[in-house]
Design an enzyme around this catalytic site. Structure first.
Site, PDB file in Angstrom:
ATOM      1  N   TYR A   4      -0.362   6.824 -10.854  1.00 25.31           N
ATOM      2  CA  TYR A   4       0.397   6.185  -9.455  1.00 25.31           C
ATOM      3  C   TYR A   4       0.108   6.954  -8.385  1.00 25.31           C
ATOM      4  O   TYR A   4      -0.395   6.428  -7.276  1.00 25.31           O
ATOM      5  CB  TYR A   4       1.774   6.021  -9.642  1.00 25.31           C
ATOM      6  CG  TYR A   4       2.458   5.104  -8.722  1.00 25.31           C
ATOM      7  CD1 TYR A   4       2.352   3.783  -8.651  1.00 25.31           C
ATOM      8  CD2 TYR A   4       3.433   5.859  -7.726  1.00 25.31           C
ATOM      9  CE1 TYR A   4       3.076   3.008  -7.777  1.00 25.31           C
ATOM     10  CE2 TYR A   4       3.970   5.181  -7.080  1.00 25.31           C
ATOM     11  CZ  TYR A   4       3.908   3.721  -6.628  1.00 25.31           C
ATOM     12  OH  TYR A   4       4.586   2.988  -6.004  1.00 25.31           O
TER      13      TYR A   4
ATOM     14  N   LYS B 275      -2.291   6.001  -5.179  1.00 26.55           N
ATOM     15  CA  LYS B 275      -1.718   5.669  -3.718  1.00 26.55           C
ATOM     16  C   LYS B 275      -2.299   6.609  -3.004  1.00 26.55           C
ATOM     17  O   LYS B 275      -2.440   6.526  -1.576  1.00 26.55           O
ATOM     18  CB  LYS B 275       0.020   6.069  -3.970  1.00 26.55           C
ATOM     19  CG  LYS B 275       0.597   4.865  -4.662  1.00 26.55           C
ATOM     20  CD  LYS B 275       0.369   3.430  -4.063  1.00 26.55           C
ATOM     21  CE  LYS B 275       1.432   2.498  -4.511  1.00 26.55           C
ATOM     22  NZ  LYS B 275       1.035   1.225  -3.766  1.00 26.55           N
TER      23      LYS B 275
HETATM   24  P1  NAI Z   1       7.764  -5.462  -7.483  1.00 28.30           P
HETATM   25  O1  NAI Z   1       7.350  -5.426  -8.878  1.00 28.30           O
HETATM   26  O2  NAI Z   1       8.997  -6.255  -7.055  1.00 28.30           O
HETATM   27  O3  NAI Z   1       6.471  -6.399  -6.800  1.00 28.30           O
HETATM   28  C1  NAI Z   1       5.080  -6.219  -6.944  1.00 28.30           C
HETATM   29  C2  NAI Z   1       4.496  -7.671  -7.358  1.00 28.30           C
HETATM   30  O4  NAI Z   1       2.953  -7.357  -7.364  1.00 28.30           O
HETATM   31  C3  NAI Z   1       5.092  -8.335  -8.629  1.00 28.30           C
HETATM   32  O5  NAI Z   1       5.370  -9.596  -8.262  1.00 28.30           O
HETATM   33  C4  NAI Z   1       3.734  -8.298  -9.586  1.00 28.30           C
HETATM   34  O6  NAI Z   1       3.807  -9.502 -10.352  1.00 28.30           O
HETATM   35  C5  NAI Z   1       2.643  -8.343  -8.622  1.00 28.30           C
HETATM   36  N1  NAI Z   1       1.400  -7.700  -9.301  1.00 28.30           N
HETATM   37  C6  NAI Z   1       1.402  -6.819 -10.211  1.00 28.30           C
HETATM   38  N2  NAI Z   1       0.108  -6.552 -10.307  1.00 28.30           N
HETATM   39  C7  NAI Z   1      -0.583  -7.456  -9.865  1.00 28.30           C
HETATM   40  C8  NAI Z   1      -1.878  -7.958  -9.942  1.00 28.30           C
HETATM   41  N3  NAI Z   1      -2.892  -7.203 -10.550  1.00 28.30           N
HETATM   42  N4  NAI Z   1      -2.443  -9.153  -9.066  1.00 28.30           N
HETATM   43  C9  NAI Z   1      -1.503  -9.604  -8.458  1.00 28.30           C
HETATM   44  N5  NAI Z   1      -0.329  -9.394  -8.420  1.00 28.30           N
HETATM   45  C10 NAI Z   1       0.345  -8.231  -9.088  1.00 28.30           C
HETATM   46  O7  NAI Z   1       7.461  -3.998  -6.610  1.00 28.30           O
HETATM   47  P2  NAI Z   1       7.682  -3.724  -5.017  1.00 28.30           P
HETATM   48  O8  NAI Z   1       8.693  -2.506  -5.006  1.00 28.30           O
HETATM   49  O9  NAI Z   1       7.964  -4.930  -4.456  1.00 28.30           O
HETATM   50  O10 NAI Z   1       6.113  -3.036  -4.544  1.00 28.30           O
HETATM   51  C11 NAI Z   1       5.433  -3.560  -3.825  1.00 28.30           C
HETATM   52  C12 NAI Z   1       4.451  -2.359  -3.504  1.00 28.30           C
HETATM   53  O11 NAI Z   1       4.993  -1.300  -2.718  1.00 28.30           O
HETATM   54  C13 NAI Z   1       3.749  -1.962  -4.640  1.00 28.30           C
HETATM   55  O12 NAI Z   1       2.131  -1.155  -4.233  1.00 28.30           O
HETATM   56  C14 NAI Z   1       4.491  -0.443  -4.889  1.00 28.30           C
HETATM   57  O13 NAI Z   1       3.835   0.562  -5.544  1.00 28.30           O
HETATM   58  C15 NAI Z   1       4.801  -0.028  -3.501  1.00 28.30           C
HETATM   59  N6  NAI Z   1       5.958   0.942  -3.098  1.00 28.30           N
HETATM   60  C16 NAI Z   1       7.207   0.178  -3.482  1.00 28.30           C
HETATM   61  C17 NAI Z   1       8.292   1.344  -3.237  1.00 28.30           C
HETATM   62  C18 NAI Z   1       9.607   0.747  -3.194  1.00 28.30           C
HETATM   63  O14 NAI Z   1      10.630   1.674  -2.887  1.00 28.30           O
HETATM   64  N7  NAI Z   1       9.899  -0.377  -3.679  1.00 28.30           N
HETATM   65  C19 NAI Z   1       7.990   2.615  -2.884  1.00 28.30           C
HETATM   66  C20 NAI Z   1       6.594   3.020  -2.715  1.00 28.30           C
HETATM   67  C21 NAI Z   1       5.558   1.980  -2.876  1.00 28.30           C
END
Ligand code: NAI
Length: 307
Positions: free
Chosen positions: A166, A170
């Protein structure tokens, strides 16, 4: 205060069926953009998939009077990422804003990690960001306008236990952001990244008492601002969460310089070399190179850290 509007513009938000991406899509849609809500609807580790998360977000945008369409393509291969961009151009005729947000988690410490786990995390986060951007590039270049907002993480910028894959992905996104900002400048394409913190299924077990204060909707305004025509910023990374926004910079200390460099001189000058007190923010690699070029040209043989 005039409202920031995106009327007539088209946005793609990847991973927009849940969490942060959902909030980005809802806000961009509320401000007039036609939104391609991309999400393959898989589990947190990337397994499986279903259309309903993206469909629900599209229904919500439409119910509020906005325009949106579902896309369930996978960001992680060049072919399927191209289909996401094609959904935008074929449905709405252009693409102004690309928010690369889709992500999965497959955390594992170094002693236990497998090539398959590392590969899938790199493919979704880093591959996904590169392939959607590559597909969007000719569209945005042709328009002479584009906004790309990528999603990096504290793990990528600072490291985090159990997150080799990860963090690699990132950190890679951070490098992609800087590079595409340079390449896009001549065609009106601006590329920035956010480093978010929010309560989503990715973090729900990690935030403890602070979870209620880290609503993902508190991140979306930064995406809207970076996507706005009037925002002139490019190549930057912003730490965003709970209503706080801060620019993340790379800084470098003045350092040590001697044409007769020895390990012993380094040992003796080590604390001064590492002292961040006089560190300077570096924004380009020419700026960084310029420091050494200046020292070599001046020929000052003294240790800079001691100056
Ligand atoms: P989440 O799991 O709620 O949402 C991620 C979404 O991406 C999911 O709906 C999933 O179905 C979709 N997804 C996954 N693989 C996919 C693919 N190959 N093609 C299309 N869609 C796909 O997670 P969250 O927290 O909303 O994460 C969003 C972004 O923010 C991610 O890149 C995560 O790494 C980043 N992030 C989040 C943090 C947090 O505090 N929530 C902290 C740092 C980074």
């Amino acid at each position: 205060m005039s409202e920031i509007r995106l009327d007539g513009q088209v946005a793609v938000v990847t991973g927009a069926g849940r969490g942060l991406g959902r909030e980005h899509a809802l806000l961009l849609g509320a401000r007039g953009a036609a939104v391609v809500v991309n999400d393959l609807g898989g589990a947190l580790d990337g397994a499986g998939g279903e259309a309903s998360p993206a469909e629900q977000v599209v229904a919500q945008i439409r119910a509020a009077g906005g325009t949106a369409t579902v896309d369930t393509n996978d960001v992680s291969t060049p072919e399927s990422a191209s289909r996401i961009v094609a959904t935008a151009t074929e449905t709405y005729g252009r693409l102004d804003i690309l928010v690369n947000n889709a992500g999965i988690l497959r955390d594992r410490s170094m002693a236990k990690l497998t090539p398959e786990e590392i590969g899938s995390v790199l493919d979704v986060h880093l591959g996904g960001t590169i392939w959607t951007s590559r597909a969007a590039w000719p569209v945005m270049t042709g328009q002479g306008y584009g906004r790309i907002i990528n999603t990096t993480s504290a793990a990528g910028l600072f490291g985090n236990f159990g997150q080799t894959g990860y963090a690699a992905a990132k950190a890679g996104i951070w490098g992609v952001t800087k590079t595409l900002a340079i390449e896009g400048a001549r065609n009106g394409i601006q590329v920035n990244a956010i480093e978010p913190g929010a309560r989503t299924r990715m973090t729900e077990n990690l935030l403890g008492d602070l979870a209620d204060r880290l609503d993902p909707s508190l991140v979306a305004p930064v995406v809207l601002w970076l996507a706005a025509r009037e925002c002139a910023t490019t190549g930057e990374v912003y730490n965003v969460g709970g209503g706080r926004v801060a620019r993340v910079v790379i800084a470098q200390t003045p350092g040590f310089f001697s044409r007769e460099i020895t390990a012993e001189a380094l040992r003796d000058g080590w604390d001064a070399l590492n002292d961040p007190g006089r560190a300077e923010v570096m924004t380009t690699f020419q700026q960084e190179m310029g420091v050494l070029v200046g020292l070599l040209a001046d020929g000052d043989p003294s240790a800079v850290a001691d100056a």
